[in-house]
Design a protein around this motif. Structure first.
Motif, PDB file in Angstrom:
ATOM      1  N   SER A 247     -73.718 -44.887 -66.249  1.00 48.55           N
ATOM      2  CA  SER A 247     -72.901 -44.176 -65.272  1.00 48.55           C
ATOM      3  C   SER A 247     -72.443 -42.837 -65.840  1.00 48.55           C
ATOM      4  CB  SER A 247     -71.678 -45.023 -64.879  1.00 48.55           C
ATOM      5  OG  SER A 247     -70.855 -44.315 -63.983  1.00 48.55           O
ATOM      6  N   LYS A 248     -72.363 -41.853 -64.972  1.00 42.73           N
ATOM      7  CA  LYS A 248     -71.911 -40.517 -65.368  1.00 42.73           C
ATOM      8  C   LYS A 248     -70.433 -40.300 -65.098  1.00 42.73           C
ATOM      9  CE  LYS A 248     -76.448 -38.469 -64.480  1.00 42.73           C
ATOM     10  NZ  LYS A 248     -77.184 -37.421 -63.739  1.00 42.73           N
ATOM     11  N   GLY A 249     -69.751 -41.314 -64.651  1.00 40.45           N
ATOM     12  CA  GLY A 249     -68.333 -41.179 -64.340  1.00 40.45           C
ATOM     13  C   GLY A 249     -67.970 -42.032 -63.151  1.00 40.45           C
ATOM     14  N   SER A 250     -66.717 -42.006 -62.791  1.00 41.88           N
ATOM     15  CA  SER A 250     -66.228 -42.781 -61.660  1.00 41.88           C
ATOM     16  C   SER A 250     -65.925 -41.855 -60.499  1.00 41.88           C
ATOM     17  CB  SER A 250     -64.965 -43.567 -62.062  1.00 41.88           C
ATOM     18  OG  SER A 250     -63.941 -42.675 -62.461  1.00 41.88           O
ATOM     19  N   GLY A 251     -65.863 -42.441 -59.332  1.00 37.98           N
ATOM     20  CA  GLY A 251     -65.570 -41.659 -58.134  1.00 37.98           C
ATOM     21  C   GLY A 251     -66.319 -42.220 -56.951  1.00 37.98           C
ATOM     22  N   ARG A 252     -65.916 -41.821 -55.756  1.00 33.60           N
ATOM     23  CA  ARG A 252     -66.502 -42.345 -54.537  1.00 33.60           C
ATOM     24  C   ARG A 252     -67.942 -41.884 -54.373  1.00 33.60           C
ATOM     25  NH1 ARG A 252     -62.695 -40.994 -49.612  1.00 33.60           N
ATOM     26  NH2 ARG A 252     -64.397 -42.127 -48.578  1.00 33.60           N
ATOM     27  N   ALA A 253     -68.268 -40.684 -54.878  1.00 33.26           N
ATOM     28  CA  ALA A 253     -69.587 -40.112 -54.642  1.00 33.26           C
ATOM     29  C   ALA A 253     -70.552 -40.339 -55.794  1.00 33.26           C
ATOM     30  CB  ALA A 253     -69.465 -38.618 -54.368  1.00 33.26           C
ATOM     31  N   MET A 254     -70.133 -40.966 -56.871  1.00 38.06           N
ATOM     32  CA  MET A 254     -71.004 -41.076 -58.038  1.00 38.06           C
ATOM     33  C   MET A 254     -72.209 -41.977 -57.762  1.00 38.06           C
ATOM     34  SD  MET A 254     -69.840 -38.976 -60.075  1.00 38.06           S
ATOM     35  CE  MET A 254     -71.097 -39.340 -61.272  1.00 38.06           C
ATOM     36  N   PHE A 255     -71.987 -43.129 -57.154  1.00 34.88           N
ATOM     37  CA  PHE A 255     -73.098 -44.035 -56.868  1.00 34.88           C
ATOM     38  C   PHE A 255     -74.071 -43.396 -55.881  1.00 34.88           C
ATOM     39  CE2 PHE A 255     -74.946 -47.470 -54.273  1.00 34.88           C
ATOM     40  CZ  PHE A 255     -75.686 -48.118 -55.255  1.00 34.88           C
ATOM     41  N   ALA A 256     -73.558 -42.765 -54.843  1.00 36.18           N
ATOM     42  CA  ALA A 256     -74.432 -42.118 -53.858  1.00 36.18           C
ATOM     43  C   ALA A 256     -75.238 -40.996 -54.501  1.00 36.18           C
ATOM     44  CB  ALA A 256     -73.601 -41.587 -52.689  1.00 36.18           C
ATOM     45  N   HIS A 257     -74.620 -40.240 -55.391  1.00 37.45           N
ATOM     46  CA  HIS A 257     -75.340 -39.143 -56.042  1.00 37.45           C
ATOM     47  C   HIS A 257     -76.420 -39.676 -56.982  1.00 37.45           C
ATOM     48  CE1 HIS A 257     -72.040 -35.863 -55.361  1.00 37.45           C
ATOM     49  NE2 HIS A 257     -72.615 -36.280 -54.243  1.00 37.45           N
ATOM     50  N   ARG A 258     -76.162 -40.779 -57.638  1.00 34.93           N
ATOM     51  CA  ARG A 258     -77.184 -41.350 -58.513  1.00 34.93           C
ATOM     52  C   ARG A 258     -78.380 -41.866 -57.710  1.00 34.93           C
ATOM     53  NH1 ARG A 258     -74.888 -45.760 -62.335  1.00 34.93           N
ATOM     54  NH2 ARG A 258     -73.489 -46.175 -60.584  1.00 34.93           N
ATOM     55  N   VAL A 259     -78.101 -42.464 -56.549  1.00 41.81           N
ATOM     56  CA  VAL A 259     -79.202 -42.900 -55.684  1.00 41.81           C
ATOM     57  C   VAL A 259     -80.001 -41.698 -55.184  1.00 41.81           C
ATOM     58  CG1 VAL A 259     -79.784 -44.083 -53.530  1.00 41.81           C
ATOM     59  CG2 VAL A 259     -77.996 -45.002 -55.007  1.00 41.81           C
ATOM     60  N   ALA A 260     -79.313 -40.629 -54.811  1.00 41.25           N
ATOM     61  CA  ALA A 260     -80.004 -39.434 -54.337  1.00 41.25           C
ATOM     62  C   ALA A 260     -80.832 -38.801 -55.453  1.00 41.25           C
ATOM     63  CB  ALA A 260     -78.988 -38.433 -53.788  1.00 41.25           C
ATOM     64  N   GLU A 261     -80.307 -38.794 -56.671  1.00 41.82           N
ATOM     65  CA  GLU A 261     -81.083 -38.257 -57.798  1.00 41.82           C
ATOM     66  C   GLU A 261     -82.342 -39.079 -58.040  1.00 41.82           C
ATOM     67  OE1 GLU A 261     -78.382 -38.239 -61.021  1.00 41.82           O
ATOM     68  OE2 GLU A 261     -77.262 -36.474 -60.329  1.00 41.82           O
ATOM     69  N   GLU A 262     -82.247 -40.394 -57.848  1.00 47.38           N
ATOM     70  CA  GLU A 262     -83.432 -41.234 -58.013  1.00 47.38           C
ATOM     71  C   GLU A 262     -84.436 -40.989 -56.895  1.00 47.38           C
ATOM     72  OE1 GLU A 262     -85.642 -43.828 -60.280  1.00 47.38           O
ATOM     73  OE2 GLU A 262     -83.693 -42.904 -60.714  1.00 47.38           O
ATOM     74  N   ILE A 263     -83.966 -40.677 -55.703  1.00 49.91           N
ATOM     75  CA  ILE A 263     -84.872 -40.337 -54.601  1.00 49.91           C
ATOM     76  C   ILE A 263     -85.642 -39.068 -54.941  1.00 49.91           C
ATOM     77  CG2 ILE A 263     -84.968 -39.592 -52.192  1.00 49.91           C
ATOM     78  CD1 ILE A 263     -84.481 -42.530 -52.408  1.00 49.91           C
ATOM     79  N   VAL A 264     -84.958 -38.073 -55.480  1.00 47.66           N
ATOM     80  CA  VAL A 264     -85.632 -36.842 -55.878  1.00 47.66           C
ATOM     81  C   VAL A 264     -86.631 -37.120 -56.999  1.00 47.66           C
ATOM     82  CG1 VAL A 264     -85.273 -34.532 -56.824  1.00 47.66           C
ATOM     83  CG2 VAL A 264     -83.668 -35.446 -55.143  1.00 47.66           C
ATOM     84  N   ALA A 265     -86.260 -37.996 -57.943  1.00 49.14           N
ATOM     85  CA  ALA A 265     -87.174 -38.341 -59.034  1.00 49.14           C
ATOM     86  C   ALA A 265     -88.411 -39.064 -58.509  1.00 49.14           C
ATOM     87  CB  ALA A 265     -86.442 -39.205 -60.060  1.00 49.14           C
ATOM     88  N   VAL A 266     -88.257 -39.873 -57.471  1.00 55.72           N
ATOM     89  CA  VAL A 266     -89.406 -40.556 -56.878  1.00 55.72           C
ATOM     90  C   VAL A 266     -90.365 -39.551 -56.270  1.00 55.72           C
ATOM     91  CG1 VAL A 266     -90.085 -42.060 -54.971  1.00 55.72           C
ATOM     92  CG2 VAL A 266     -88.266 -42.769 -56.514  1.00 55.72           C
ATOM     93  N   VAL A 267     -89.833 -38.592 -55.527  1.00 52.04           N
ATOM     94  CA  VAL A 267     -90.689 -37.593 -54.877  1.00 52.04           C
ATOM     95  C   VAL A 267     -91.402 -36.735 -55.919  1.00 52.04           C
ATOM     96  CG1 VAL A 267     -90.695 -35.597 -53.341  1.00 52.04           C
ATOM     97  CG2 VAL A 267     -89.291 -37.583 -52.793  1.00 52.04           C
ATOM     98  N   GLU A 268     -90.723 -36.419 -57.009  1.00 55.18           N
ATOM     99  CA  GLU A 268     -91.329 -35.600 -58.056  1.00 55.18           C
ATOM    100  C   GLU A 268     -92.191 -36.413 -59.016  1.00 55.18           C
ATOM    101  OE1 GLU A 268     -88.144 -33.545 -59.942  1.00 55.18           O
ATOM    102  OE2 GLU A 268     -87.906 -32.102 -58.297  1.00 55.18           O
ATOM    103  N   GLY A 269     -92.243 -37.729 -58.876  1.00 54.41           N
ATOM    104  CA  GLY A 269     -93.080 -38.557 -59.720  1.00 54.41           C
ATOM    105  C   GLY A 269     -92.501 -38.851 -61.088  1.00 54.41           C
ATOM    106  N   ARG A 270     -91.207 -38.716 -61.277  1.00 51.17           N
ATOM    107  CA  ARG A 270     -90.567 -38.963 -62.570  1.00 51.17           C
ATOM    108  C   ARG A 270     -89.904 -40.321 -62.660  1.00 51.17           C
ATOM    109  NH1 ARG A 270     -86.387 -36.530 -62.876  1.00 51.17           N
ATOM    110  NH2 ARG A 270     -86.147 -35.453 -60.869  1.00 51.17           N
ATOM    111  N   SER A 271     -89.858 -41.071 -61.575  1.00 55.41           N
ATOM    112  CA  SER A 271     -89.137 -42.339 -61.558  1.00 55.41           C
ATOM    113  C   SER A 271     -90.015 -43.474 -62.075  1.00 55.41           C
ATOM    114  CB  SER A 271     -88.662 -42.653 -60.135  1.00 55.41           C
ATOM    115  OG  SER A 271     -88.036 -43.907 -60.077  1.00 55.41           O
ATOM    116  N   SER A 272     -89.369 -44.458 -62.678  1.00 57.84           N
ATOM    117  CA  SER A 272     -90.085 -45.644 -63.154  1.00 57.84           C
ATOM    118  C   SER A 272     -90.459 -46.597 -62.026  1.00 57.84           C
ATOM    119  CB  SER A 272     -89.216 -46.387 -64.178  1.00 57.84           C
ATOM    120  OG  SER A 272     -87.992 -46.819 -63.595  1.00 57.84           O
ATOM    121  N   VAL A 273     -90.021 -46.301 -60.812  1.00 59.57           N
ATOM    122  CA  VAL A 273     -90.375 -47.149 -59.669  1.00 59.57           C
ATOM    123  C   VAL A 273     -91.875 -47.095 -59.411  1.00 59.57           C
ATOM    124  CG1 VAL A 273     -89.920 -47.565 -57.228  1.00 59.57           C
ATOM    125  CG2 VAL A 273     -88.073 -46.824 -58.720  1.00 59.57           C
TER     126      VAL A 273
END
Length: 302
Positions: A247-273
């Motif tokens: 985790s990069k910190g606490s807050g209401r938007a942290m989990f949503a931002h991490r999911v969005a970053e993983e979505i961008v990583a999927v599109v760019e081909g950097r995700s382990s998915v």
């Protein structure tokens, strides 16, 4: 001295009714307005109306009555367009007022926003007003029945995708065919999200027949997956990857931002998915020989 006679109380009890003056021709307000607008008429006469227009002289003046059928025929005529001919539209409204009809009545001009076309399409239903993929992924985000919080998280994810720069695609991990240019992805975050989910969704899964492999082992048989199950597996892979990251910190938007970053990583081909998708396809390909088993064919899988 005798008292004075006061006739004021007597006059108050009398009803005075004036007789209407019908000797003089009366012209409605619409006719007077039209006469004032026609400045080129020097003789003071009102020109004849062309076909398809209302004749102001045929309208009753204030205080007069007219049969209902004539009024209905005049009202049911086509209303002039206020943008094309403002004067004709203004005269039409004056004529309706002269009839004693409200010009803003929806029964005359129609409904304010128009009537919907029947049958209603599926996206017009109150329970299906959202995109089906967004609605399904939102319910996968939900925890403890808190749908409102899941909807806020999904809104933050889409807003994050909208504000990000265009992704850099990896040719080794292509996206679904027919996707738009990468520069168009942030313009439509729903499409951005959908392309990421459909690109990593597995095409086939494994169905396990208990005890058919011998020794109590299950026999794995590849089966195609329907759309909703494919998307559910793909998004669960993304959520598992996000939860395993620090985790990069606490807050209401942290989990949503991490999911969005993983979505961008999927599109760019950097995700382990992508590796999980490749492993699922390899397992399905390796178990194709089990489709020839007569016990599997008895279940109708072939």
């Amino acid at each position: 001295m005798p008292p004075r006679l006061n006739i004021t109380p007597v006059c108050r009890t009398l009803a005075f009714r004036a007789k209407p003056l019908n000797q003089l021709p009366q012209i409605s307000i619409a006719a007077r307005a039209q006469a004032r607008c026609l400045s080129d008429q020097t003789d003071g006469t009102i020109p004849q109306q062309s076909a398809g227009q209302l004749n102001p002289l045929s309208l009753p003046a204030f205080g007069e009555t007219k049969p209902d059928n004539t009024v209905n025929q005049q009202v049911e005529q086509e209303v002039p367009d206020i943008h094309q001919d403002p004067n004709a539209a203004a005269l039409h409204y004056l004529q309706l007022v002269a009839y004693g009809v409200d010009p803003r009545d929806p029964a005359i001009e129609g409904h304010k926003f128009g009537l919907p076309e029947l049958p209603l399409p599926s996206e017009k239903h109150v329970k299906h007003r959202y995109d089906p993929i967004i609605d399904q992924m939102t319910r996968l985000l939900m925890k403890d029945g808190k749908l409102g919080k899941a909807q806020r998280d999904m809104a933050m994810i889409l807003n994050y995708l909208r504000t990000q720069p265009p992704p850099r695609l990896n040719p080794a991990r292509p996206l679904v065919p027919g996707h738009p240019a990468p520069s168009h992805f942030p313009l439509n975050p729903v499409q951005y999200f959908t392309i990421a989910i459909e690109s990593i969704a597995p095409l086939a899964g494994l169905y396990r027949f208990a005890g058919l492999a011998g020794g109590g082992k299950a026999m794995e048989v590849p089966v195609p997956l329907h759309a909703r199950k494919r998307r559910r597996i793909a998004f669960n892979w993304i959520l598992d990857t996000v939860k395993n990251k620090p985790s990069k910190g606490s807050g209401r938007a942290m989990f949503a931002h991490r999911v969005a970053e993983e979505i961008v990583a999927v599109v760019e081909g950097r995700s382990s998915v992508w590796d999980k998708r490749q492993q699922a396809h390899k397992a399905a390909t390796a178990s194709r020989a089990n489709l020839g088993d007569y016990r599997v064919q008895a279940f109708g899988f072939v």
